[in-house]
Design an enzyme around this catalytic site. Structure first.
Site, PDB file in Angstrom:
ATOM      1  N   LEU A 117      29.728  23.217  -9.341  1.00  0.00           N
ATOM      2  CA  LEU A 117      30.594  24.340  -9.725  1.00  0.00           C
ATOM      3  C   LEU A 117      31.853  24.341  -8.870  1.00  0.00           C
ATOM      4  CD1 LEU A 117      30.519  26.929 -11.596  1.00  0.00           C
ATOM      5  CD2 LEU A 117      29.969  28.178  -9.505  1.00  0.00           C
TER       6      LEU A 117
ATOM      7  N   LYS B  20      20.751  14.754 -10.057  1.00  0.00           N
ATOM      8  CA  LYS B  20      19.277  14.791 -10.059  1.00  0.00           C
ATOM      9  C   LYS B  20      18.727  14.530  -8.650  1.00  0.00           C
ATOM     10  CE  LYS B  20      19.407  11.514 -13.174  1.00  0.00           C
ATOM     11  NZ  LYS B  20      20.840  11.468 -13.537  1.00  0.00           N
TER      12      LYS B  20
ATOM     13  N   GLN C  53      19.077   8.214 -15.363  1.00  0.00           N
ATOM     14  CA  GLN C  53      20.055   8.325 -16.457  1.00  0.00           C
ATOM     15  C   GLN C  53      20.082   9.752 -17.004  1.00  0.00           C
ATOM     16  OE1 GLN C  53      17.792   5.185 -16.826  1.00  0.00           O
ATOM     17  NE2 GLN C  53      19.244   4.622 -15.269  1.00  0.00           N
TER      18      GLN C  53
ATOM     19  N   GLY D 254      21.540   5.683  -9.538  1.00  0.00           N
ATOM     20  CA  GLY D 254      21.968   5.915  -8.153  1.00  0.00           C
ATOM     21  C   GLY D 254      21.844   7.407  -7.915  1.00  0.00           C
ATOM     22  N   HIS D 255      20.862   7.802  -7.125  1.00  0.00           N
ATOM     23  CA  HIS D 255      20.593   9.229  -6.908  1.00  0.00           C
ATOM     24  C   HIS D 255      20.936   9.579  -5.463  1.00  0.00           C
ATOM     25  CE1 HIS D 255      17.531   9.333 -10.484  1.00  0.00           C
ATOM     26  NE2 HIS D 255      18.726   8.905 -10.824  1.00  0.00           N
TER      27      HIS D 255
ATOM     28  N   ASP E 177      24.139  10.973 -13.680  1.00  0.00           N
ATOM     29  CA  ASP E 177      24.863  11.421 -12.481  1.00  0.00           C
ATOM     30  C   ASP E 177      25.059  12.930 -12.423  1.00  0.00           C
ATOM     31  OD1 ASP E 177      25.079   8.735 -11.861  1.00  0.00           O
ATOM     32  OD2 ASP E 177      27.034   8.538 -12.827  1.00  0.00           O
TER      33      ASP E 177
HETATM   34  P1  GDP Z   1      22.247  11.587 -10.004  1.00  0.00           P
HETATM   35  O1  GDP Z   1      22.345  10.197 -10.501  1.00  0.00           O
HETATM   36  O2  GDP Z   1      21.989  12.559 -11.103  1.00  0.00           O
HETATM   37  O3  GDP Z   1      21.273  11.754  -8.874  1.00  0.00           O
HETATM   38  O4  GDP Z   1      23.691  11.953  -9.415  1.00  0.00           O
HETATM   39  P2  GDP Z   1      24.594  11.028  -8.465  1.00  0.00           P
HETATM   40  O5  GDP Z   1      24.031  11.063  -7.106  1.00  0.00           O
HETATM   41  O6  GDP Z   1      24.832   9.708  -9.078  1.00  0.00           O
HETATM   42  O7  GDP Z   1      25.981  11.781  -8.562  1.00  0.00           O
HETATM   43  C1  GDP Z   1      26.133  13.109  -8.187  1.00  0.00           C
HETATM   44  C2  GDP Z   1      27.230  13.164  -7.102  1.00  0.00           C
HETATM   45  O8  GDP Z   1      27.639  14.508  -6.936  1.00  0.00           O
HETATM   46  C3  GDP Z   1      26.731  12.726  -5.749  1.00  0.00           C
HETATM   47  O9  GDP Z   1      27.802  12.139  -5.050  1.00  0.00           O
HETATM   48  C4  GDP Z   1      26.312  14.029  -5.089  1.00  0.00           C
HETATM   49  O10 GDP Z   1      26.364  13.971  -3.671  1.00  0.00           O
HETATM   50  C5  GDP Z   1      27.375  14.961  -5.610  1.00  0.00           C
HETATM   51  N1  GDP Z   1      26.962  16.368  -5.779  1.00  0.00           N
HETATM   52  C6  GDP Z   1      25.767  16.865  -6.192  1.00  0.00           C
HETATM   53  N2  GDP Z   1      25.842  18.206  -6.319  1.00  0.00           N
HETATM   54  C7  GDP Z   1      27.098  18.559  -5.980  1.00  0.00           C
HETATM   55  C8  GDP Z   1      27.806  19.801  -5.946  1.00  0.00           C
HETATM   56  O11 GDP Z   1      27.297  20.854  -6.266  1.00  0.00           O
HETATM   57  N3  GDP Z   1      29.125  19.754  -5.548  1.00  0.00           N
HETATM   58  C9  GDP Z   1      29.744  18.607  -5.214  1.00  0.00           C
HETATM   59  N4  GDP Z   1      31.016  18.666  -4.855  1.00  0.00           N
HETATM   60  N5  GDP Z   1      29.125  17.418  -5.229  1.00  0.00           N
HETATM   61  C10 GDP Z   1      27.810  17.396  -5.631  1.00  0.00           C
HETATM   62  P1  IMO Z   2      21.622   7.879 -12.884  1.00  0.00           P
HETATM   63  O1  IMO Z   2      20.118   7.844 -12.817  1.00  0.00           O
HETATM   64  C1  IMO Z   2      25.281   7.073 -15.082  1.00  0.00           C
HETATM   65  C2  IMO Z   2      25.199   3.793 -17.971  1.00  0.00           C
HETATM   66  C3  IMO Z   2      26.125   2.631 -17.621  1.00  0.00           C
HETATM   67  C4  IMO Z   2      26.478   2.156 -19.016  1.00  0.00           C
HETATM   68  C5  IMO Z   2      25.185   2.349 -19.783  1.00  0.00           C
HETATM   69  C6  IMO Z   2      24.357   1.083 -19.911  1.00  0.00           C
HETATM   70  O2  IMO Z   2      22.277   7.622 -11.592  1.00  0.00           O
HETATM   71  O3  IMO Z   2      22.085   9.117 -13.570  1.00  0.00           O
HETATM   72  P2  IMO Z   2      22.857  -0.254 -18.159  1.00  0.00           P
HETATM   73  O4  IMO Z   2      23.231  -0.947 -16.894  1.00  0.00           O
HETATM   74  O5  IMO Z   2      21.827   0.789 -18.021  1.00  0.00           O
HETATM   75  O6  IMO Z   2      22.519  -1.224 -19.259  1.00  0.00           O
HETATM   76  O7  IMO Z   2      24.231   0.468 -18.652  1.00  0.00           O
HETATM   77  O8  IMO Z   2      24.449   3.321 -19.086  1.00  0.00           O
HETATM   78  N1  IMO Z   2      24.238   4.182 -16.921  1.00  0.00           N
HETATM   79  C7  IMO Z   2      24.408   5.227 -16.108  1.00  0.00           C
HETATM   80  N2  IMO Z   2      25.437   6.098 -15.998  1.00  0.00           N
HETATM   81  N3  IMO Z   2      24.184   7.231 -14.327  1.00  0.00           N
HETATM   82  C8  IMO Z   2      23.125   6.396 -14.449  1.00  0.00           C
HETATM   83  O9  IMO Z   2      21.961   6.600 -13.787  1.00  0.00           O
HETATM   84  C9  IMO Z   2      23.223   5.316 -15.345  1.00  0.00           C
HETATM   85  N4  IMO Z   2      22.412   4.304 -15.694  1.00  0.00           N
HETATM   86  C10 IMO Z   2      23.035   3.629 -16.659  1.00  0.00           C
HETATM   87  O10 IMO Z   2      27.236   3.073 -16.890  1.00  0.00           O
HETATM   88  O11 IMO Z   2      27.451   3.014 -19.580  1.00  0.00           O
HETATM   89 MG    MG Z   3      23.666   8.563 -10.398  1.00  0.00          MG
END
Ligand code: GDP
Ligand code: IMO
Ligand code: MG
Length: 425
Positions: A333, A17, A225, A41-42, A14
């Site tokens: 940031l 990415k 991840q 979840g991206h 998270d």
């Molecule tokens: P990923 O799994 O690495 O793609 O990240 P996620 O989408 O799961 O989580 C990142 C969260 O932070 C999402 O809700 C994005 O919309 C949000 N996000 C990304 N960059 C920024 C930022 O610079 N500032 C803020 N406030 N939110 C951000």
């Molecule tokens: P993205 O791509 C954050 C975590 C789960 C749990 C552990 C094992 O969005 O960054 P699983 O269901 O994979 O067997 O769970 O890994 N986990 C993540 N945490 N972002 C993810 O993906 C994750 N994918 C798995 O929360 O702790």
């Molecule tokens: Mg994510």
């Protein structure tokens, strides 16, 4: 030959990415996912609307992008087809733009069932996403899986599925002492429908990708991840079930490792983690709540609140080493804007020779104490900053400090979820 660019999460997932891959993919031709499944979840935010990709590469909203989902992934067909439908409804053409490896593995209802049960039976839960990821990879490794290629001959697939469902039903009854009450004919019908709809997307993606590379196409690897969730190098057993390092892209896609270069490592300006497991810099004071609320730190897949902590330099150094990261992106940031003080964990104590290795067990984590440098907060909004020099001076210093601790240049600073809220240096 053009080298392939890796984009890697350096923390516990998270990191942002989705945002960066979407942003950078404008100047690329191919985006390839190589690990994980719909545990990922991206999030992409563009012109005020947001969408979360669980399986499709995050560049698919650009009509010129070819998306590849490699053999290293595990696929829930329902989730996959929902994403394809959504993009199609938004006016995006997907046919001839999305290619899924025939060697990727199917997630079936018994995988999600087992994921839930395994968690319930564990004395110490992992906190999985309960999406069936671990059991699907378990079946892959124990050679009991069904691959997407197996769905292409519908008659063979139906027979295989029937056999697996019956085997699994017996196993569940023996292992958990419960009848899972699966309606086997209904599952076979449902999955046969999915198989027919997925068929045009399934192919040998290793050939396709190697051909694209030899034709000088610009290719980006989108990891799911983060490094600290990697099955080998993460905080085992509180990890996911596949490789989330850039090295995993070689086996997860079928490309030679020396093709991969110029890897970008993504981290937040602080740290988060969902689920259980060691988290040395976790904040237990009210500041943790501020980060949670300001950062909307709720999982993009499960909606669970993310645990929040300070930036962890030892963990980031370890992740940079494992992935050969050459440049960095610091995300979120803006979330730190209101804090009076910000802390950076510079090292762990005790800092002797043995402890210069990153801890690898619960026991080792219990023995270390994070040591912090504290800086004053900048107490100014950064969300509208569009150049590095327009950031408050203390925020600039914070970024420079990170560069100096990690000995890598920071190329991107993100100050908001929207793609335009990004500074590229
Ligand atoms: P990923 O799994 O690495 O793609 O990240 P996620 O989408 O799961 O989580 C990142 C969260 O932070 C999402 O809700 C994005 O919309 C949000 N996000 C990304 N960059 C920024 C930022 O610079 N500032 C803020 N406030 N939110 C951000
Ligand atoms: P993205 O791509 C954050 C975590 C789960 C749990 C552990 C094992 O969005 O960054 P699983 O269901 O994979 O067997 O769970 O890994 N986990 C993540 N945490 N972002 C993810 O993906 C994750 N994918 C798995 O929360 O702790
Ligand atoms: Mg994510």
């Amino acid at each position: 030959m053009l080298k392939v660019k890796g984009v890697i999460g350096l923390q516990w997932g998270d990191e942002g990415k989705g945002k960066l891959v979407h942003l950078m993919s404008e100047s690329f031709d191919v985006i390839a996912r190589y690990n994980g499944g719909n545990n990922a979840g991206h999030t992409i935010v563009t012109n005020g609307s947001s969408f979360v990709f669980h399986l499709l590469p995050s560049g698919m909203m650009h009509s010129h992008i070819l998306g590849i989902i490699g053999n290293g992934t595990v696929i829930n067909p329902k989730v996959l087809l929902e994403e394809i439908d959504w993009l199609t409804q938004q006016g995006h053409q997907i046919q001839d733009r999305l290619f899924i490896s025939k060697n990727s593995h199917l997630i079936l209802p018994y995988h999600t069932f087992r994921d839930e049960w395994n968690e319930n039976l564990r004395k110490q839960r992992i906190g999985t996403t309960k999406r069936g990821i671990g059991p699907a990879y378990t079946d892959k490794i124990s050679r009991d899986g069904i691959r997407l290629g197996d769905t292409r001959d519908i008659y063979v697939f139906r027979q295989l599925l029937q056999q697996k469902l019956e085997e699994q039903k017996t196993m569940v009854q023996k292992l958990y002492g419960q009848d899972p009450l699966w309606d086997i004919p209904a599952i076979i019908e449902e999955y046969s429908q999915y198989a027919q709809t997925m068929a045009p997307f399934i192919t040998d993606t290793a050939y396709l990708l190697n051909q694209a590379i030899s034709q000088e196409k610009k290719v980006m690897l989108e990891s799911a991840q983060g490094t600290m969730l990697d099955i080998d190098f993460g905080t085992y057993p509180y990890v996911t079930s596949c490789s989330s390092l850039v090295g995993g892209a070689s086996t997860g896609l079928g490309i030679p490792p020396h093709y991969i270069q110029n890897t970008l490592g993504i981290c937040k300006a602080y740290t988060t983690r969902v689920g259980e497991g060691p988290f040395p810099t976790e904040i237990t004071s009210p500041e943790g709540q501020i980060l949670l609320e300001r950062g909307h730190e709720y999982g993009s897949t499960t909606g669970r609140p993310r645990r929040c902590g300070w930036l962890d330099i030892p963990a980031l150094r370890y992740a940079i080493m494992l992935n050969g990261v050459e440049e960095l992106a610091i995300m979120k940031l803006d979330v730190l804007d209101t804090l009076d003080e910000i802390r950076i964990c510079t090292h762990y104590q005790p800092k002797d020779e043995a402890n210069s290795e990153y801890p690898s067990s619960q026991h080792e984590f219990a023995q270390i104490t994070p040591c912090y440098e504290t800086i004053k907060g900048w107490k100014t909004e950064t969300q509208n900053c569009r150049s590095f020099t327009s950031l408050p001076l203390i925020a600039q210093d914070y970024i420079r400090k990170i560069e100096s601790y990690l000995e890598r240049p920071v190329r991107f600073v993100s100050v908001g979820p929207d793609r335009k809220e990004t500074i590229e240096r």
